[in-house]
Design an enzyme around this catalytic site. Structure first.
Site, PDB file in Angstrom:
ATOM      1  N   HIS A 146       0.848  -1.250   0.124  1.00  0.00           N
ATOM      2  CA  HIS A 146       0.047   0.151   0.071  1.00  0.00           C
ATOM      3  C   HIS A 146       0.770   1.209  -0.010  1.00  0.00           C
ATOM      4  O   HIS A 146       0.410   2.338   0.284  1.00  0.00           O
ATOM      5  CB  HIS A 146      -1.057   0.013   1.107  1.00  0.00           C
ATOM      6  CG  HIS A 146      -2.200  -1.064   1.088  1.00  0.00           C
ATOM      7  ND1 HIS A 146      -2.958  -1.238   2.001  1.00  0.00           N
ATOM      8  CD2 HIS A 146      -2.681  -1.756  -0.165  1.00  0.00           C
ATOM      9  CE1 HIS A 146      -4.109  -2.285   1.533  1.00  0.00           C
ATOM     10  NE2 HIS A 146      -3.503  -2.174   0.442  1.00  0.00           N
ATOM     11  N   GLY A 236      -2.128  -9.649  12.209  1.00  0.00           N
ATOM     12  CA  GLY A 236      -2.619  -8.141  12.649  1.00  0.00           C
ATOM     13  C   GLY A 236      -3.389  -7.476  11.680  1.00  0.00           C
ATOM     14  O   GLY A 236      -3.294  -6.200  11.088  1.00  0.00           O
ATOM     15  N   THR A 237      -4.149  -8.294  10.789  1.00  0.00           N
ATOM     16  CA  THR A 237      -5.076  -7.424   9.788  1.00  0.00           C
ATOM     17  C   THR A 237      -6.543  -7.880   9.870  1.00  0.00           C
ATOM     18  O   THR A 237      -6.730  -9.274  10.298  1.00  0.00           O
ATOM     19  CB  THR A 237      -4.539  -7.874   8.143  1.00  0.00           C
ATOM     20  OG1 THR A 237      -5.491  -7.367   7.428  1.00  0.00           O
ATOM     21  CG2 THR A 237      -4.181  -9.203   7.891  1.00  0.00           C
TER      22      THR A 237
HETATM   23  C1  BJW Z   1      -3.677  -6.990  16.350  1.00  0.00           C
HETATM   24  C2  BJW Z   1      -3.115  -6.139  17.457  1.00  0.00           C
HETATM   25  C3  BJW Z   1      -1.931  -6.721  18.082  1.00  0.00           C
HETATM   26  C4  BJW Z   1      -4.731  -4.920  16.745  1.00  0.00           C
HETATM   27  N1  BJW Z   1      -1.444  -7.817  17.696  1.00  0.00           N
HETATM   28  N2  BJW Z   1      -3.370  -8.221  16.009  1.00  0.00           N
HETATM   29  C5  BJW Z   1     -16.266  -5.194  -2.482  1.00  0.00           C
HETATM   30  C6  BJW Z   1     -15.999  -6.386  -2.229  1.00  0.00           C
HETATM   31  C7  BJW Z   1     -14.583  -6.580  -2.321  1.00  0.00           C
HETATM   32  C8  BJW Z   1     -13.458  -5.852  -2.901  1.00  0.00           C
HETATM   33  C9  BJW Z   1     -13.906  -4.293  -2.773  1.00  0.00           C
HETATM   34  C10 BJW Z   1     -15.342  -4.041  -2.693  1.00  0.00           C
HETATM   35  N3  BJW Z   1     -15.508  -2.796  -3.111  1.00  0.00           N
HETATM   36  C11 BJW Z   1     -14.206  -2.152  -3.470  1.00  0.00           C
HETATM   37  C12 BJW Z   1     -13.529  -3.140  -3.171  1.00  0.00           C
HETATM   38  C13 BJW Z   1     -12.002  -3.155  -3.584  1.00  0.00           C
HETATM   39  C14 BJW Z   1     -11.183  -2.485  -2.160  1.00  0.00           C
HETATM   40  C15 BJW Z   1     -11.533  -2.947  -0.956  1.00  0.00           C
HETATM   41  O1  BJW Z   1     -11.134  -4.241  -0.718  1.00  0.00           O
HETATM   42  N4  BJW Z   1     -12.655  -2.440  -0.175  1.00  0.00           N
HETATM   43  C16 BJW Z   1     -13.089  -3.158   1.021  1.00  0.00           C
HETATM   44  C17 BJW Z   1     -13.193  -2.204   2.177  1.00  0.00           C
HETATM   45  C18 BJW Z   1     -14.122  -4.076   0.809  1.00  0.00           C
HETATM   46  N5  BJW Z   1      -9.785  -2.479  -2.486  1.00  0.00           N
HETATM   47  C19 BJW Z   1      -9.251  -1.629  -3.087  1.00  0.00           C
HETATM   48  O2  BJW Z   1      -9.688  -0.530  -3.558  1.00  0.00           O
HETATM   49  C20 BJW Z   1      -7.814  -1.840  -3.355  1.00  0.00           C
HETATM   50  N6  BJW Z   1      -7.336  -1.804  -4.560  1.00  0.00           N
HETATM   51  C21 BJW Z   1      -8.025  -2.615  -5.564  1.00  0.00           C
HETATM   52  O3  BJW Z   1      -8.889  -3.535  -5.181  1.00  0.00           O
HETATM   53  O4  BJW Z   1      -7.515  -2.350  -6.912  1.00  0.00           O
HETATM   54  C22 BJW Z   1      -8.003  -3.373  -7.946  1.00  0.00           C
HETATM   55  C23 BJW Z   1      -7.039  -4.443  -8.241  1.00  0.00           C
HETATM   56  C24 BJW Z   1      -6.215  -4.966  -7.363  1.00  0.00           C
HETATM   57  C25 BJW Z   1      -5.319  -5.829  -7.807  1.00  0.00           C
HETATM   58  C26 BJW Z   1      -5.055  -5.943  -9.115  1.00  0.00           C
HETATM   59  C27 BJW Z   1      -5.631  -5.192 -10.054  1.00  0.00           C
HETATM   60  C28 BJW Z   1      -6.801  -4.197  -9.678  1.00  0.00           C
HETATM   61  C29 BJW Z   1      -6.695  -0.701  -2.737  1.00  0.00           C
HETATM   62  C30 BJW Z   1      -6.980  -0.790  -1.213  1.00  0.00           C
HETATM   63  C31 BJW Z   1      -6.235   0.350  -0.723  1.00  0.00           C
HETATM   64  C32 BJW Z   1      -6.533   0.676   1.068  1.00  0.00           C
HETATM   65  N7  BJW Z   1      -5.954   1.593   1.417  1.00  0.00           N
HETATM   66  C33 BJW Z   1      -5.884   1.736   2.956  1.00  0.00           C
HETATM   67  C34 BJW Z   1      -5.091   3.079   3.166  1.00  0.00           C
HETATM   68  C35 BJW Z   1      -3.629   3.166   2.655  1.00  0.00           C
HETATM   69  C36 BJW Z   1      -2.841   4.548   3.022  1.00  0.00           C
HETATM   70  C37 BJW Z   1      -3.034   4.772   4.736  1.00  0.00           C
HETATM   71  O5  BJW Z   1      -2.407   4.095   5.318  1.00  0.00           O
HETATM   72  O6  BJW Z   1      -3.612   5.705   4.795  1.00  0.00           O
HETATM   73  O7  BJW Z   1      -4.849   0.675   3.389  1.00  0.00           O
HETATM   74  S1  BJW Z   1      -7.390   1.590   3.628  1.00  0.00           S
HETATM   75  C38 BJW Z   1      -6.566   0.821   5.033  1.00  0.00           C
HETATM   76  O8  BJW Z   1      -7.234  -0.824   5.395  1.00  0.00           O
HETATM   77  C39 BJW Z   1      -5.204   0.582   5.019  1.00  0.00           C
HETATM   78  C40 BJW Z   1      -4.802  -0.781   5.486  1.00  0.00           C
HETATM   79  O9  BJW Z   1      -3.460  -1.187   4.846  1.00  0.00           O
HETATM   80  C41 BJW Z   1      -5.917  -1.662   4.922  1.00  0.00           C
HETATM   81  C42 BJW Z   1      -6.022  -2.893   5.720  1.00  0.00           C
HETATM   82  O10 BJW Z   1      -6.380  -2.725   7.061  1.00  0.00           O
HETATM   83  P1  BJW Z   1      -5.612  -3.437   8.193  1.00  0.00           P
HETATM   84  O11 BJW Z   1      -4.233  -3.647   8.074  1.00  0.00           O
HETATM   85  O12 BJW Z   1      -6.266  -4.719   7.934  1.00  0.00           O
HETATM   86  O13 BJW Z   1      -6.085  -2.824   9.445  1.00  0.00           O
HETATM   87  P2  BJW Z   1      -7.509  -3.037  10.623  1.00  0.00           P
HETATM   88  O14 BJW Z   1      -7.590  -2.059  11.116  1.00  0.00           O
HETATM   89  O15 BJW Z   1      -8.735  -3.053   9.689  1.00  0.00           O
HETATM   90  O16 BJW Z   1      -7.224  -4.145  11.106  1.00  0.00           O
HETATM   91  C43 BJW Z   1      -6.087  -4.261  12.136  1.00  0.00           C
HETATM   92  C44 BJW Z   1      -6.343  -5.677  13.038  1.00  0.00           C
HETATM   93  O17 BJW Z   1      -5.260  -5.606  13.882  1.00  0.00           O
HETATM   94  C45 BJW Z   1      -7.507  -6.019  13.858  1.00  0.00           C
HETATM   95  O18 BJW Z   1      -7.986  -7.413  13.283  1.00  0.00           O
HETATM   96  C46 BJW Z   1      -7.247  -6.255  15.056  1.00  0.00           C
HETATM   97  O19 BJW Z   1      -7.560  -7.127  15.863  1.00  0.00           O
HETATM   98  C47 BJW Z   1      -5.490  -6.502  15.088  1.00  0.00           C
HETATM   99  N8  BJW Z   1      -4.742  -5.951  16.048  1.00  0.00           N
HETATM  100  N9  BJW Z   1      -3.640  -4.829  17.464  1.00  0.00           N
HETATM  101  C48 BJW Z   1      -2.119  -8.572  16.910  1.00  0.00           C
HETATM  102  N10 BJW Z   1      -1.400  -6.100  19.156  1.00  0.00           N
END
Ligand code: BJW
Ligand code: ZN
Length: 289
Positions: A146, A236-237
């Site tokens: 990302h 952690g995702t």
């Molecule tokens: C612990 C802990 C500890 C806490 N120990 N654990 C409908 C259905 C399916 C898909 C889509 C849809 N509509 C749109 C989409 C696609 C979309 C998507 O997936 N949306 C969903 C919301 C449904 N995806 C995209 O748009 C992506 N691009 C894409 O798909 O392009 C098309 C394509 C792909 C491949 C080939 C060709 C074309 C892009 C996604 C970009 C996400 N951007 C962000 C912001 C990044 C910049 C920034 O940081 O500001 O990325 S959003 C945010 O979410 C960030 C993260 O990387 C991402 C994931 O979050 P993460 O890391 O999982 O965090 P949390 O908070 O959700 O979870 C934390 C976890 O940690 C929890 O479970 C806790 O329990 C745990 N935890 N402490 C262990 N100590």
């Protein structure tokens, strides 16, 4: 069948796996004081993801988006890698990994943009300089899918200059606005001319991170690593954002195993082969010991 919670059984699987991939998210950096996105205290509970993490949000109001990312940069600059980053960095060194998972490859694919995994890799490599003499694997050790908080990207399609910039503050007009972000009273009217500009062509610059609807980085390399993997360690995702959320399923569909390390239950974890609930800064150390 419920996932196993037997750490000895998991260590045996590590020992016998050949192509290991870890897919990480914000929980990896939680112990470093970086807020997660979802769940209690998560940033998307307080801030609007559509306004702040989409290309449309940026073109509608670059002032709001830059304040949010300036704040995130300042938090990340003050943070330090934790034991979960270190455990993964150590495991990525062939000389260390050979004792735990002989003759294997390993790549960490992180969704995090905070720079803590590369900082941890650098620190660990300095402690074990001999590891650099080991034959290097073809696959990269680390992929930041990302993007990176400290990359600054030109918005002009014809320029697209990208620069790694850890300046604090990134520009004078954003200095001190981190307080506004914390109070959730962002200023929508910072003059666009005084926001970060491209050092090559002077156009408006943007944070070099991947927003919703944008294509994550290094997709071809990641797809290949996921296809080859016989063990996927999910750390952690929330496993709600694609494409990263789909990697565990692909590995399992290809006959491989999945182990989830999370503080609490997460999307699809009932299908994992192993589930280790708890802070990953503790459970990962245990797993790689
Ligand atoms: C612990 C802990 C500890 C806490 N120990 N654990 C409908 C259905 C399916 C898909 C889509 C849809 N509509 C749109 C989409 C696609 C979309 C998507 O997936 N949306 C969903 C919301 C449904 N995806 C995209 O748009 C992506 N691009 C894409 O798909 O392009 C098309 C394509 C792909 C491949 C080939 C060709 C074309 C892009 C996604 C970009 C996400 N951007 C962000 C912001 C990044 C910049 C920034 O940081 O500001 O990325 S959003 C945010 O979410 C960030 C993260 O990387 C991402 C994931 O979050 P993460 O890391 O999982 O965090 P949390 O908070 O959700 O979870 C934390 C976890 O940690 C929890 O479970 C806790 O329990 C745990 N935890 N402490 C262990 N100590
Ligand atoms: Zn430019």
């Amino acid at each position: 069948m419920e996932p196993s919670t037997d750490m000895n059984e998991f260590r045996y699987l590590l020992r016998t796996s050949k192509n290991i991939v870890a897919v990480a998210g914000a929980g990896l950096s939680a112990a470093s004081g970086i807020p997660t996105f979802r769940g209690s205290g998560g940033m998307w509970r307080k801030y609007n993801a559509v306004e702040l993490a989409t290309p449309e949000g940026f073109s509608d109001n670059p002032s709001l988006v830059w304040q949010f990312y300036h704040y995130r940069r300042e938090v990340a600059l003050k943070a330090a890698p934790n034991n979960a980053h270190r455990a993964l960095s150590l495991f990525s060194l062939p000389s260390i990994r050979n004792q735990i998972a002989p003759s294997s490859t390993f790549t960490l694919v992180t969704q995090n943009v905070d720079g803590l995994s590369p900082r941890s890799d650098k620190e660990i490599s300095e402690i074990y300089p001999e590891a650099l003499d080991q034959p290097q694997q073809v696959q990269p050790r680390l992929i930041e899918m990302h993007g990176r908080l400290f990359d600054v990207l030109c918005t002009d399609e014809n320029c697209r200059h990208i620069e790694f910039n850890t300046k604090s503050p990134i520009c004078e007009s954003l200095a001190g606005t981190e307080i506004l972000v914390e109070k959730n009273t962002l200023d929508p009217d910072i003059d666009i001319q005084s926001l970060p500009r491209c050092s090559q062509c002077g156009s408006l610059a943007r944070p070099g991170v991947v927003w919703f609807d944008e294509v994550p980085h290094h997709m071809d390399v990641i797809d290949n690593i996921i296809e080859q993997a016989d063990l996927c360690i999910v750390v952690g995702t929330s496993s709600t954002v694609y494409p990263a959320a789909g990697y565990a399923d692909i590995v399992q569909d290809n006959g491989g195993n999945v182990a989830v390390f999370n503080l609490e239950r997460s999307q699809n974890d009932e299908n994992a082969d192993f589930l280790f609930l708890g802070p990953c800064e503790e459970t990962l150390l245990d797993a790689f010991s």
